[in-house]
Design an enzyme around this catalytic site. Structure first.
Site, PDB file in Angstrom:
ATOM      1  N   THR A 140       0.814  -1.212   0.000  1.00 15.45           N
ATOM      2  CA  THR A 140       0.000   0.000   0.000  1.00 15.45           C
ATOM      3  C   THR A 140       0.846   1.259   0.000  1.00 15.45           C
ATOM      4  O   THR A 140       1.821   1.377   0.747  1.00 15.45           O
ATOM      5  CB  THR A 140      -0.921   0.010   1.233  1.00 15.45           C
TER       6      THR A 140
ATOM      7  N   LYS B 164      -1.472  -1.030  -3.989  1.00 15.40           N
ATOM      8  CA  LYS B 164      -2.728  -0.409  -3.594  1.00 15.40           C
ATOM      9  C   LYS B 164      -2.472   1.064  -3.315  1.00 15.40           C
ATOM     10  O   LYS B 164      -1.536   1.411  -2.581  1.00 15.40           O
ATOM     11  CB  LYS B 164      -3.293  -1.096  -2.357  1.00 15.40           C
TER      12      LYS B 164
ATOM     13  N   LYS C 175      -3.924   4.572  -1.859  1.00 18.14           N
ATOM     14  CA  LYS C 175      -4.898   5.266  -1.036  1.00 18.14           C
ATOM     15  C   LYS C 175      -5.081   6.691  -1.558  1.00 18.14           C
ATOM     16  O   LYS C 175      -4.097   7.424  -1.736  1.00 18.14           O
ATOM     17  CB  LYS C 175      -4.443   5.304   0.426  1.00 18.14           C
TER      18      LYS C 175
ATOM     19  N   ASP D  48      -8.058   2.872  -3.697  1.00 18.17           N
ATOM     20  CA  ASP D  48      -8.971   2.821  -2.550  1.00 18.17           C
ATOM     21  C   ASP D  48      -9.237   4.219  -1.997  1.00 18.17           C
ATOM     22  O   ASP D  48      -8.426   4.758  -1.241  1.00 18.17           O
ATOM     23  CB  ASP D  48      -8.380   1.928  -1.462  1.00 18.17           C
TER      24      ASP D  48
ATOM     25  N   GLU E  51     -11.821   0.250  -5.087  1.00 13.31           N
ATOM     26  CA  GLU E  51     -12.351  -0.275  -3.835  1.00 13.31           C
ATOM     27  C   GLU E  51     -13.177   0.763  -3.077  1.00 13.31           C
ATOM     28  O   GLU E  51     -12.671   1.824  -2.722  1.00 13.31           O
ATOM     29  CB  GLU E  51     -11.176  -0.762  -2.968  1.00 13.31           C
TER      30      GLU E  51
ATOM     31  N   ASP F  47     -16.164  -2.957   0.146  1.00 15.24           N
ATOM     32  CA  ASP F  47     -15.396  -3.166   1.368  1.00 15.24           C
ATOM     33  C   ASP F  47     -16.292  -2.875   2.565  1.00 15.24           C
ATOM     34  O   ASP F  47     -16.870  -3.781   3.148  1.00 15.24           O
ATOM     35  CB  ASP F  47     -14.143  -2.288   1.380  1.00 15.24           C
TER      36      ASP F  47
ATOM     37  N   LYS G 192     -12.567  -9.309   4.979  1.00 12.72           N
ATOM     38  CA  LYS G 192     -11.647  -9.028   6.082  1.00 12.72           C
ATOM     39  C   LYS G 192     -12.151  -9.733   7.327  1.00 12.72           C
ATOM     40  O   LYS G 192     -13.330  -9.613   7.677  1.00 12.72           O
ATOM     41  CB  LYS G 192     -11.550  -7.520   6.346  1.00 12.72           C
TER      42      LYS G 192
ATOM     43  N   CYS H  31      -7.190  -6.585   4.968  1.00 14.76           N
ATOM     44  CA  CYS H  31      -6.853  -6.574   6.385  1.00 14.76           C
ATOM     45  C   CYS H  31      -6.890  -5.163   6.922  1.00 14.76           C
ATOM     46  O   CYS H  31      -6.906  -4.187   6.176  1.00 14.76           O
ATOM     47  CB  CYS H  31      -5.456  -7.158   6.603  1.00 14.76           C
TER      48      CYS H  31
END
Length: 332
Positions: free
Chosen positions: A125, A148, A150, A175, A201, A224, A246, A274
């Protein structure tokens, strides 16, 4: 069989700040559970999440409320009724899987009739920052197969473009953590498609996702915050193409495995994710991540120090621990 239950809050400092649209973390606040019986100890870990109204104290209170039942021998199946899905049930459920494996002389993989977890690709991430900083971070991860990103609603296209330019070969998950509006999604999804984003996401708030029914997705959209357990799946059709499983949302490995099976039967793309936590929290999720389309279990990668039985991260790949959770003895 009588058991002894121990639960405590722990703080694990991060090696660098972790920023998303909701705020920044500098430490992982987790709840660790131990269930001892007949000379063996089963362990579980969960991360209380403020998005769902959880705190360390509230999770410990939930666990204390079922102490008598757990110590008297309540099963994993009984636990699903004793507690709602969430961090408290997750910590207990995983500890019950672990103690059962250790007492019966079988690994968790053997108990569920699946192969032992093996080395797999995980997303790494890049936390929210200025696009130039995110591009620098991506440059250091350019050899990783899956990244990933953010973002928030402040020029996410520039952030994703900076990452894409620095890591042209990586698959990208973007995300926004529910920070976009529907109107923004309608505009920005074309840019995400042009930047070859593989998965988007939870771009809009879960409470507003009915609007997705009229959207023609240009990039697959993953639920999510909108999906916790199997019962949530019925409202996802026509809104999402993927689900992020998750354990802290499902309330443990038991429901996570069931959610995985149900989502697969619906033809949903599977992602296993997670919260930030130690390898103790990630190891049970490896059993759900088997054959998943996207794996995002880099939580321990952010820690300044992990537990002894740790996942090993290298260039976007994770290797399971050689012993510890879910295994009755060290592997040869």
């Amino acid at each position: 069989m009588l058991r002894k239950l121990t639960a405590r809050g722990e703080r694990w400092p991060l090696s660098r700040p972790f920023r998303i649209s909701r705020g920044v973390k500098t430490q992982a606040d987790v709840v660790t559970v131990e269930i001892a019986a007949d000379g063996a100890v089963g362990m579980g870990e969960a991360t209380p999440y403020g998005r769902y109204g959880e705190t360390t104290d509230s999770v410990l209170t939930q666990i204390e409320g079922v102490r008598a039942a757990i110590e008297a021998g309540a099963s994993r199946e009984a636990l699903q009724v004793l507690l709602p899905a969430g961090a408290a049930r997750n910590a207990l459920d995983c500890a019950l899987w672990d103690i059962e494996a250790k007492l019966c002389g079988r690994t968790v993989a053997e108990m569920i009739g699946a192969p032992e977890p093996r080395r797999m690709v995980t997303a790494v991430t890049i936390s929210l920052d200025a696009p130039s900083v995110m591009g620098e971070a991506a440059n250091s991860l350019s050899g990783c197969p899956l990244i990933k990103v953010k973002v928030d609603a402040n020029d996410p296209v520039a952030a994703v473009r900076a990452v894409r330019e620095a890591a042209p070969l990586a698959r990208l998950i973007v995300d926004p953590n529910e920070s976009w509006s529907v109107a923004q999604l309608e505009v920005w999804q074309a840019e995400m498609c042009a930047l070859e984003v593989a998965l988007l996401e939870q771009p809009i708030p879960a409470e507003e996702d009915r609007a997705l029914e009229r959207l023609k997705p240009l990039v697959p959209i993953c639920a999510d915050e909108a999906v916790h357990v199997r019962a949530d799946l019925k409202k996802l059709a026509g809104r999402y193409q993927a689900v992020n499983i998750k354990l802290d949302k499902t309330g443990g490995l038991t429901e996570a495995l069931a959610l995985r099976e149900a989502a697969s039967a619906m033809g949903m793309t599977l992602m296993v994710g997670c919260m930030i936590g130690t390898s103790l929290a990630m190891t049970p999720a490896l059993h759900v991540a088997r054959d998943a389309n996207f794996v995002d279990l880099d939580g321990p990668w952010w820690l300044a120090q992990d537990r002894e039985n740790r996942l090993v991260f290298s260039d976007g790949w994770l290797t399971p621990p050689s012993h510890g959770w879910g295994m009755h003895a060290a592997r040869p």
